[in-house]
Design a protein around this motif. Structure first.
Motif, PDB file in Angstrom:
ATOM      1  N   LEU A 106     -50.741  -8.289 -28.800  1.00  0.00           N
ATOM      2  CA  LEU A 106     -51.721  -9.283 -29.228  1.00  0.00           C
ATOM      3  C   LEU A 106     -51.564 -10.577 -28.435  1.00  0.00           C
ATOM      4  CD1 LEU A 106     -51.730  -7.230 -31.601  1.00  0.00           C
ATOM      5  CD2 LEU A 106     -52.059  -9.172 -33.125  1.00  0.00           C
ATOM      6  N   ASP A 110     -52.559 -15.332 -31.690  1.00  0.00           N
ATOM      7  CA  ASP A 110     -52.801 -14.452 -32.830  1.00  0.00           C
ATOM      8  C   ASP A 110     -51.486 -14.034 -33.487  1.00  0.00           C
ATOM      9  OD1 ASP A 110     -55.456 -14.686 -32.336  1.00  0.00           O
ATOM     10  OD2 ASP A 110     -55.750 -12.667 -31.553  1.00  0.00           O
ATOM     11  N   GLU A 113     -50.364 -16.837 -35.682  1.00  0.00           N
ATOM     12  CA  GLU A 113     -51.162 -16.949 -36.905  1.00  0.00           C
ATOM     13  C   GLU A 113     -50.839 -15.851 -37.899  1.00  0.00           C
ATOM     14  OE1 GLU A 113     -53.643 -18.192 -39.818  1.00  0.00           O
ATOM     15  OE2 GLU A 113     -52.856 -19.267 -38.076  1.00  0.00           O
ATOM     16  N   ARG A 304     -57.001 -17.352 -36.469  1.00  0.00           N
ATOM     17  CA  ARG A 304     -57.476 -16.305 -35.581  1.00  0.00           C
ATOM     18  C   ARG A 304     -56.597 -15.103 -35.809  1.00  0.00           C
ATOM     19  NH1 ARG A 304     -57.937 -19.655 -30.077  1.00  0.00           N
ATOM     20  NH2 ARG A 304     -55.712 -19.271 -30.177  1.00  0.00           N
ATOM     21  N   ALA A 306     -55.308 -10.997 -35.728  1.00  0.00           N
ATOM     22  CA  ALA A 306     -55.010  -9.974 -34.726  1.00  0.00           C
ATOM     23  C   ALA A 306     -55.887  -8.757 -34.921  1.00  0.00           C
ATOM     24  CB  ALA A 306     -53.542  -9.582 -34.811  1.00  0.00           C
ATOM     25  N   PRO A 310     -60.129 -11.022 -30.152  1.00  0.00           N
ATOM     26  CA  PRO A 310     -59.585 -12.362 -30.297  1.00  0.00           C
ATOM     27  C   PRO A 310     -60.269 -13.329 -29.356  1.00  0.00           C
ATOM     28  CG  PRO A 310     -58.097 -10.994 -29.035  1.00  0.00           C
ATOM     29  CD  PRO A 310     -59.201 -10.103 -29.502  1.00  0.00           C
ATOM     30  N   TYR A 313     -57.488 -17.320 -25.131  1.00  0.00           N
ATOM     31  CA  TYR A 313     -56.297 -18.127 -25.367  1.00  0.00           C
ATOM     32  C   TYR A 313     -56.335 -19.367 -24.482  1.00  0.00           C
ATOM     33  CZ  TYR A 313     -51.486 -19.707 -25.135  1.00  0.00           C
ATOM     34  OH  TYR A 313     -50.348 -20.465 -25.154  1.00  0.00           O
TER      35      TYR A 313
END
Length: 504
Positions: A106, A110, A113, A304, A306, A310, A313
């Motif tokens: 991931l 993510d 989070e 956000r 997984a 997504p 970044y």
């Protein structure tokens, strides 16, 4: 409702199975009273030989319903109808993190989070004295509100000793091998720090695509948790921020006392993006050249998950870690340039002097180790041999003696295979193992015998790998009970070791 559909409590219509777990089967169902889709977990009490299983199921309903938290699955109802116990929960659209990992690692943001939300759920559970004991990607599922939920408290252990202790007795291993804390893998009593270790394994897997330890068999994996050094996550995922790598390493400490003290501290680290102990950006674990990844603002990180696609970044601002001041303890650095070069230079000089001493003096030649001893060089020294000496050089050291080290490797494989099949048949006669499982082992035994007759090391390893794969899947699916697995694991491992030693 079709004739093959079941109805529980004259209310819940079981539409289709959507999963199986250690405590039963999960169904997509319809609540005909409220007109909504739900998930119903059932267990057939008539097929349960272990009385504690039913008690654990009942306890799952009680503790999960009492734990109201946005990152814990919501329980709507529970009950027993005939021989069926059931638990009615919110239906999660998914996918689980295990499903998401099929697509690969991931994004770092993510991972942070998801870790933040799971740590929050664990903090709430631990505050009530509850230890989940099976935190893994498959038990973390996306919900309709955009959050993740922790599910399956079926093997939860109450943190305090008492009447529940008989249900989670010491020396009973429960959980999933790839995510077991060392103390849990060895069957010891655990507390909330075992969940934190499992969270460290989950974060490692989300960052790299694989859990930190994975052996040929469940018991081999558990032994790796207990004894093998912790891999550096940045070796497999170089863009992992230093503070996050330090957090993962601290969560994976072998000794529970070396892990963060509680889930609240882990949550704080993930929200403030600091390593354990509060060092901004984890400069202490990153070395002198590391940069600290700081949060862009004081606001809560954007949520956000997984799951799904997504967002891109965007790297956060970076800052150089502040120098150590009078009130700041010195940091341990790996990349310190000055003193390190001095030590390297001194070491090189010392090695040069030693080499000159050993090889420069032609009057006293020194014998060097060789992979094949010379038969034309008889010993000329009359001095007695030392009582201790270095073992003969080997390209692959063998830490523990095995039958193949002292006997014919082919015979060692035969003996290990026979011991495994004898135990399988004994378990089948006891009624612990069904005939389908026995057939799997018998077929593998025939393949191994044929490879030995043909002296085909490649075919032997292929047969072994298939046996281990089928065995591991059967254990994970519950087709081989845990008590049978505890007896078979050492024998499967012995067979695997003997096959590794066989050269054909």
């Amino acid at each position: 409702m079709s004739s093959d559909q079941r109805r529980l409590a004259d209310r819940y219509v079981l539409d289709a199975p959507i999963g199986r777990g250690g405590m039963g089967e999960v169904w997509r169902a319809t609540d005909t009273v409220l007109g909504r889709q739900v998930a119903v977990k059932t267990i057939d009490l008539g097929r349960v030989t272990d009385e504690s299983a039913a008690a654990r199921f009942e306890r799952e309903a009680r503790v999960t319903a009492a734990l109201s938290h946005p990152n814990v699955v919501t329980v709507h109802d529970t009950g027993v109808e005939g021989d069926t116990a059931y638990l009615v929960m919110e239906l999660l659209p998914g996918p689980s993190l295990a499903d998401r990992l099929q697509e690969g690692p991931l994004p770092v943001e993510d991972v942070v989070e998801v870790g933040r939300q799971v740590a929050s759920a664990l903090d709430a559970a631990h505050a009530r004295g509850l230890v989940h004991r099976d935190i893994k990607p498959g038990n973390i599922v996306a919900a309709a509100d955009g959050r993740v939920r922790v599910v399956d408290f079926g093997i939860t252990q109450l943190g305090e000793a008492g009447a529940e202790q008989a249900l989670t007795a010491t020396h009973t291993v429960m959980g999933t091998a790839e995510y077991l804390a060392p103390e849990q893998a060895t069957g010891g009593r655990v507390d909330g720090r075992a969940d934190l270790y499992a969270l460290g394994c989950v974060l490692f897997a989300l960052l790299t695509g694989e859990p930190p330890f994975r052996g040929a068999t469940p018991v081999a994996t558990m032994m790796q948790h207990a004894h093998d050094p912790v891999p550096d996550v940045r070796t497999l995922r170089p863009d992992t921020p230093a503070w996050l790598a330090a957090l993962v390493t601290s969560l994976l400490a072998k000794d529970p006392d070396d892990r963060p003290a509680g889930a609240a501290g882990v949550l704080e680290s993930l929200e403030s993006r600091t390593a354990p102990g509060g060092v901004a950006g984890a400069a202490a674990a990153a070395g002198a050249g590391a940069t600290a990844v700081l949060q862009a603002s004081g606001a809560e990180p954007t949520q956000r998950l997984a799951v799904g696609a997504p967002p891109p970044y965007v790297p956060a601002p970076v800052a150089t870690p502040p120098p150590a001041g009078p009130g700041r303890p010195p940091e341990r650095r790996r990349g310190s340039s000055g003193p390190l070069w001095v030590l390297v230079l001194v070491a090189l000089l010392a090695l040069g002097l030693l080499a000159w001493k050993l090889f420069g003096d032609t009057a006293t030649p020194v014998a060097t180790p060789s992979s094949t001893p010379s038969s034309s060089a008889p010993a000329t020294s009359s001095a007695p041999a030392p009582t201790t000496q270095a073992p003969p050089p080997s390209s692959t050291p063998t830490p523990t003696p095995t039958p193949s080290a002292t006997a014919d490797p082919g015979q060692a494989v035969t003996d290990a295979r026979a011991a495994l099949l004898d135990e399988v048949r004994a378990l089948q006669q006891e009624g612990t193992l069904d005939k389908d499982a026995q057939k799997t082992f018998d077929a593998a035994g025939r393949d191994i015998d044929k490879a030995l007759r043909d002296r085909d090391a490649g075919a032997l390893r292929t047969a072994r790998d298939k046996l281990v794969q089928d065995y591991t899947k059967a254990v994970q699916d519950g087709k081989i009970p845990q008590d049978a697995a505890s007896r078979l694991d050492p024998l499967v491992q012995s067979l695997s070791d003997a096959v590794d030693a066989y050269q054909g």
